[in-house]
Scaffold this active site. Structure first.
Site, PDB file in Angstrom:
ATOM      1  N   TYR A 139       0.905  -1.251  -0.170  1.00 35.23           N
ATOM      2  CA  TYR A 139       0.011  -0.025  -0.073  1.00 35.23           C
ATOM      3  C   TYR A 139       0.756   1.454   0.003  1.00 35.23           C
ATOM      4  CZ  TYR A 139      -4.521  -2.132   0.743  1.00 35.23           C
ATOM      5  OH  TYR A 139      -5.911  -3.026   0.776  1.00 35.23           O
ATOM      6  N   LYS A 190       3.938 -14.839   4.303  1.00 36.69           N
ATOM      7  CA  LYS A 190       4.199 -15.572   2.986  1.00 36.69           C
ATOM      8  C   LYS A 190       5.735 -15.853   3.143  1.00 36.69           C
ATOM      9  CE  LYS A 190       3.235 -17.848  -0.637  1.00 36.69           C
ATOM     10  NZ  LYS A 190       2.358 -18.893  -1.055  1.00 36.69           N
ATOM     11  N   ASP A 222      -1.850 -18.639   2.120  1.00 35.59           N
ATOM     12  CA  ASP A 222      -2.772 -19.420   1.296  1.00 35.59           C
ATOM     13  C   ASP A 222      -3.526 -20.466   2.151  1.00 35.59           C
ATOM     14  OD1 ASP A 222      -0.285 -20.290   1.626  1.00 35.59           O
ATOM     15  OD2 ASP A 222       0.190 -21.003  -0.302  1.00 35.59           O
ATOM     16  N   ASP A 246      -6.639  -7.009   4.734  1.00 37.50           N
ATOM     17  CA  ASP A 246      -7.493  -6.632   3.900  1.00 37.50           C
ATOM     18  C   ASP A 246      -8.342  -7.673   3.146  1.00 37.50           C
ATOM     19  OD1 ASP A 246      -9.154  -4.747   2.484  1.00 37.50           O
ATOM     20  OD2 ASP A 246      -7.984  -4.988   0.601  1.00 37.50           O
ATOM     21  N   ASP A 250     -12.389  -9.400   4.571  1.00 38.64           N
ATOM     22  CA  ASP A 250     -13.721  -9.449   4.051  1.00 38.64           C
ATOM     23  C   ASP A 250     -14.088 -10.844   3.964  1.00 38.64           C
ATOM     24  OD1 ASP A 250     -13.727  -6.897   3.236  1.00 38.64           O
ATOM     25  OD2 ASP A 250     -14.243  -7.080   1.172  1.00 38.64           O
TER      26      ASP A 250
HETATM   27  C1  LIG Z   1     -10.704   1.352   0.062  1.00 36.88           C
HETATM   28  C2  LIG Z   1      -9.522   0.914   0.457  1.00 36.88           C
HETATM   29  C3  LIG Z   1      -8.371   1.586   0.291  1.00 36.88           C
HETATM   30  C4  LIG Z   1      -9.497  -0.020   1.669  1.00 36.88           C
HETATM   31  C5  LIG Z   1      -8.127  -0.622   1.943  1.00 36.88           C
HETATM   32  O1  LIG Z   1      -7.869  -1.357   1.039  1.00 36.88           O
HETATM   33  O2  LIG Z   1      -7.378  -0.597   2.904  1.00 36.88           O
HETATM   34  C6  LIG Z   1     -10.788  -0.671   2.012  1.00 36.88           C
HETATM   35  O3  LIG Z   1     -10.596  -1.946   1.284  1.00 36.88           O
HETATM   36  C7  LIG Z   1     -10.790  -1.179   3.581  1.00 36.88           C
HETATM   37  O4  LIG Z   1     -10.609  -2.335   3.844  1.00 36.88           O
HETATM   38  O5  LIG Z   1     -10.480  -0.300   4.445  1.00 36.88           O
HETATM   39 MG   LIG Z   2     -10.994  -3.701   2.179  1.00 33.54          MG
END
Ligand SMILES: CC(C)[C@H](C(=O)O)[C@@H](O)C(=O)O
Ligand SMILES: [Mg+2]
Ligand SMILES: NC(=O)c1ccc[n+]([C@@H]2O[C@H](COP(=O)([O-])OP(=O)(O)OC[C@H]3O[C@@H](n4cnc5c(N)ncnc54)[C@H](O)[C@@H]3O)[C@@H](O)[C@H]2O)c1
Length: 361
Positions: A139, A190, A222, A246, A250
């Site tokens: 990032y 990793k 993985d 990240d 999710d």
């Molecule tokens: C929108 C994006 C920059 C952000 C990230 O990747 O950190 C989002 O996906 C998160 O999880 O906060």
């Molecule tokens: Mg995210």
């Protein structure tokens, strides 16, 4: 105390408005100040993190954020230069305030056991935290960009980069977090392929010697992804880098029923933090009053706990969220047969009612 409110874009302002109702109820004397970020920042001030927004963030005691993202004047954000992307507003804020520790708890509310994408017996009792490092990795690593090679071919570059001290500080945060819970920490990397991750594993292991009461394990990303959906209840605290965190968070969201259930806290060296749902701007459902506001509301609980040390009030908000689920209220993302389908505002009102009736008893 001053709390900055940055609704952002898409469903961000919708869910934040519900969280603000709860915040006002829990902290009636707090001063709330609004500021634009993301696409809203670009539209109001020409950049995703306007100077006034950053100045407010720096003097506020805490920040409540919605979500950022979307196309800019009809242009797909994924094709824009970094400085012009809405998401850069959030990245710049995380970097400017040195918010390096992003706590993303994934807790299964028993009422939602049927809403998860996994079988009930696999997710029953799920209660884990993904601690995502937030200031490094691909990032922020340099060099980055799209350039041209001597043979005139375009090349895209991002650099996964972690200094020893960056790994140390997130590792200490992770061990402290595990120490306050079930004392199990899994570091995800990793290291079998990437040198930066060899350093990650070495430093996390070394820091672990200061925490002999915490059981440390390591997984490659993985295998960790597989384990997260195979047997998620084996995890207590997972610490990992910015990008893996990240993605894993999710995935963890779906274990709880919906990404609309996952709050987060981003902290640095002091108690001033940024609180936001894990989800994004959800352009597919924005403006329809159907988004789930519970992740934003539960982010307020995290603010009460981590920035203001108000554990009791944090627990009250969490109990109110659970109460409305027990009463059968459901937004579309967690709808189940026999439950009452409500919109964003109605869900926010239901949580507020639950808080009011709890305090009147
Ligand atoms: C929108 C994006 C920059 C952000 C990230 O990747 O950190 C989002 O996906 C998160 O999880 O906060
Ligand atoms: Mg995210
Ligand atoms: N922290 C953030 O601000 C943040 C996080 C992730 C994505 N984004 C941005 O959001 C935009 C959309 O990204 P995406 O579609 O990949 O991810 P997303 O999280 O916005 O949406 C993914 C899916 O989850 C659903 N969803 C998300 N939040 C929900 C909620 N509260 N209630 C019900 N359903 C919900 C959406 O409808 C969609 O189907 C992009 O611009 C992205 O960069 C921002």
């Amino acid at each position: 105390m001053t709390i900055a409110v940055m609704g952002g874009d898409g469903i961000g302002p919708e869910v934040t408005a519900q969280a603000v109702k709860v915040l006002r109820h829990m902290l009636p004397n707090a001063e709330l100040e609004w500021a634009p970020i993301g696409l809203a920042g670009i539209e109001a001030r020409g950049k995703p993190l306007p100077d006034e927004t950053l100045a407010l963030a720096k003097r506020a005691d805490a920040i409540l954020l919605g979500s950022v993202g979307g196309s800019v004047r009809g242009l797909d954000e994924a094709r824009l230069p970094r400085a012009e992307r809405p998401g850069t507003g959030l990245l710049d804020l995380r970097e400017a305030l040195v918010l390096f520790a992003n706590y993303r708890p994934a807790v299964l509310y028993p009422e939602l056991i049927g809403a998860s994408s996994l079988r009930p017996e696999v997710i029953e009792g799920l209660d884990l935290i993904i601690l995502r490092e937030l200031n490094g990795d691909a990032y922020f690593g340099e060099p980055r960009g799209i350039t041209t090679t001597p043979s005139n071919e375009r090349v895209g570059i991002n650099t996964i980069r972690y200094t020893e001290s960056e790994i140390e500080r997130i590792a200490h945060a992770a061990f402290r977090c595990a120490r306050g819970r079930r004392k199990k920490l899994c570091s995800v990397d990793k290291a079998n392929v990437l040198e930066v991750m060899q350093l990650w594993r070495e430093v996390v292991t070394r820091v672990g010697r200061d925490y002999p009461d915490v059981e440390l394990s390591h997984l490659f990303i993985d295998a960790a992804s597989m384990e997260l959906v195979r047997k998620p209840t084996q995890f207590d605290v997972i610490v990992t880098g910015n990008m893996f965190g990240d993605i894993l968070s999710d995935a963890a969201a779906m274990l709880t029923g919906s990404i609309g259930m996952l709050p987060s806290a981003s902290l640095g060296h002091d108690h001033r933090g940024l609180y936001e749902p894990v989800h994004g701007t959800a352009p597919d459902i924005a403006g329809k009053d159907i988004a789930n506001p519970l992740a934003a509301i539960l982010s307020v609980a995290m603010m009460l706990r981590h920035s203001f040390g108000l554990e009791d009030r944090a627990a009250q908000v969490e109990a109110a969220a659970r109460a409305v689920l027990a009463q059968g209220y459901r937004t579309a993302d967690i709808q189940q047969p026999g439950c009452r389908l409500v919109g964003t505002r109605e869900m926010g009102d239901a949580v507020l009612d639950a808080l009011r009736s709890a305090s009147s008893h």
